[in-house]
Write an enzyme that holds these catalytic residues in place. Structure first.
Site: not given
Length: 572
Positions: A95, A151
């Protein structure tokens, strides 16, 4: 019932897939608008185009209808068919790296984020000295909005999306949350709420399924914005990352699918597909569509242990095999000069930064230190891509391969180090690339273990692989032994890149980050003074580490071996 067969390259026959009907007349989150792109004629844009970047989380290469999936994605299929499919498109295997490279246009080695992801309790974030894509677009007069998963760190307020170029933000700061409650646990007893609007905790929005909530927010932004001002919308869906949760009506469509994880995952993909449908309808309803560019991308390979599939590619999320880094991607826009085609031009996620800045009328040159290229002529007009190579990554902290060495790398490169690079049609991997199996879609309740074992290709005594990716995209024929000349050349390129790398930023977790100290929610916890103290502590630690290098390295290797084992098996 439709049967899909894979011929010539696998010992495994594909399973049969059931296709369910799609009800296009079902009411959706946004009221009906024009249903066909052809109803609106293309025209020269009177202003810079509106840019809508849609990023999905953990969607596998096989998990879209136009790649022969058993999962229904009629919206994605139609948008891709009417636009340009990117079939030589690369992302990163997990990610944070993909998101950081999208927003900076730089490889991980140039941002210090070479290793793993940014954990919720780490005092780490996207480096503050980097000018982000939304900041560049703001300079060009764009209104910028983010909806979805960040994130990229949040330990200081300066790290938040609204401080990194976005006018508004609704979404989560950490890597994964419950789709309804927005709770996230970073270990036993370390749990907190994670849904934020701007820089405030959005307690009142709990209970709404995130995919639907995010699509509704996009519609609200479009309804309240003037099409005369250029708009950048970054929609980073949480879907289809774990936990596997879906509204019941989508789950019911796949009730005949035997494998429970695959069934839930398929429902989540189809729900996300309808959310994309609602976003495109909103673009048309509120007058944005004719002057818009819609980009769709996955962020990494699918997690095969959680319902995803990258078949027929090798590997999965968290690996540098094609199944981990080959992305789903397409561009849909009335502004494309050559539509309804498939592009084989080499494109990497870093390329979106200069490409979109160029579309916006801004400038992004090599002087900015970018690793990306402007690939709009390749996408829109079918020209050759200016990109000829991709550094997938160099991670000096990942487990060193037991059988790698500097000698094995001809004295050019330590092959124990995890690294991967593509130059032209050649791809080289060194160190431990991650699990290298070929895993068919797991549609049966109990996947046959004998079939799985037929495709296991682990080689404990190997640390170098070479593939001709153009001729062998499934990475089945290792040519390292036959072409030592190519191996040498690519090892030299790795060494060249490594000389430009900055130190890895992967600090120890800070107990101050515990949500209990922040009212029960994840959020910033460090002040500027604390940051200065941490920098001094890191400097002192580095000085001591030089005197106790061997011991420190032993401890670090042991720690990261355990951490990455859990990461690769997706138990965190």
């Amino acid at each position: 019932m439709a049967m899909h067969a894979l011929t010539g390259f696998s010992l495994v026959s594909l399973l049969s897939f059931g296709y369910l009907s799609w009800d296009w007349a079902k009411p959706s989150l946004v009221a009906d608008g024009p249903s066909d792109a052809s109803e609106q004629p293309s025209a020269a844009p009177p202003q810079p185009p509106h840019i809508i970047f849609i990023l999905t989380d953990d969607q596998g290469y096989h998990d879209v209808g136009y790649h022969g999936s058993d999962i229904e994605t009629p919206t994605l299929d139609r948008l891709a068919a009417e636009g340009v499919k990117l079939e030589n498109y690369y992302i990163q295997p997990i990610c944070t790296p993909s998101r950081s490279q999208l927003l900076t246009g730089r490889y991980q080695i140039h941002t210090g984020l070479q290793h793993s992801i940014i954990r919720p309790r780490q005092p780490n974030c996207l480096p503050l000295d980097q000018v982000t894509l939304p900041q560049k677009l703001q300079e060009a007069g764009y209104s910028t909005h983010m909806v979805g998963k960040w994130h990229l760190g949040f330990y200081r307020k300066e790290c938040l999306p609204t401080r990194r170029g976005f006018d508004t933000f609704l979404g989560s700061l950490t890597g994964n949350v419950d789709y309804y409650t927005y709770d996230n646990c970073d270990g036993p007893g370390v749990c907190g709420f994670d849904l934020h609007e701007g820089e405030s905790v959005a307690w009142g929005l709990s209970g709404q399924y995130s995919t639907m909530l995010y699509a509704q927010r996009v519609s609200h932004i479009l309804a309240s914005h003037s099409p005369r001002q250029p708009l950048f919308l970054y929609v980073a869906f949480q879907a289809v990352h774990t936990p596997l949760q879906s509204p019941r009506e989508y789950l019911y469509r796949y009730r005949t699918m035997g494998n429970v994880a695959r069934r839930k995952y398929a429902a989540m993909v189809t729900c996300m597909d309808e959310a994309v449908r609602n976003i495109t309808w909103a673009l048309k309803r509120y007058g944005f569509y004719n002057n818009s560019v819609i980009i769709f991308s996955s962020d990494n390979g699918g997690q095969t242990f959680s319902g995803g599939s990258n078949w027929p590619l090798r590997g999965r999320k968290g690996t540098y095999w094609e199944g981990g880094v080959r992305g789903l991607g397409f561009v849909h826009s009335p502004l494309l000069k050559r539509k309804r085609r498939t592009s084989r031009a080499l494109v990497h996620i870093t390329d979106w930064y200069p490409t979109l800045v160029g579309l916006a009328g801004g400038t992004a040159s090599a002087a900015d230190g970018l690793d990306g290229y402007d690939v709009w002529p390749a996408i829109s007009e079918g020209r050759a891509s200016p990109r000829t190579e991709i550094l997938h990554n160099i991670d000096p902290l990942y487990n060193h391969a037991r059988h790698g060495s500097l000698e094995g790398g001809f004295g050019i490169w330590n092959t124990a180090v995890q690294a991967a690079i593509r130059v032209g049609e050649w791809k080289l991997l060194t160190g431990d690339p991650g699990y290298g199996d070929w895993i068919p879609p797991q549609t049966l309740a109990a996947f046959p273990g004998s079939w799985w074992n037929l495709e296991r290709m682990a080689s404990a005594r190997q640390a170098v692989w070479l593939f001709n990716i153009s001729a062998d995209p499934y990475e089945r024929e290792d040519l390292a032994g036959q072409r030592p000349d190519v191996v040498r050349a690519l090892l030299a390129r790795l060494a060249d890149y490594n000389r430009t790398a900055i130190p890895v930023r992967y600090p120890a977790e800070n107990p101050r980050a515990h949500p209990d100290f922040n009212g029960g929610a994840w959020g910033p916890w460090a002040s500027d003074e604390e940051e200065e103290e941490e920098e001094e502590a890191r400097a002192r630690s580095f000085s001591r580490g030089r005197r106790k290098k061997k011991c420190k390295i032993c401890k670090l290797r042991s720690f990261f071996r355990k951490l990455n084992t859990r990461l690769m098996s997706h138990r965190i």
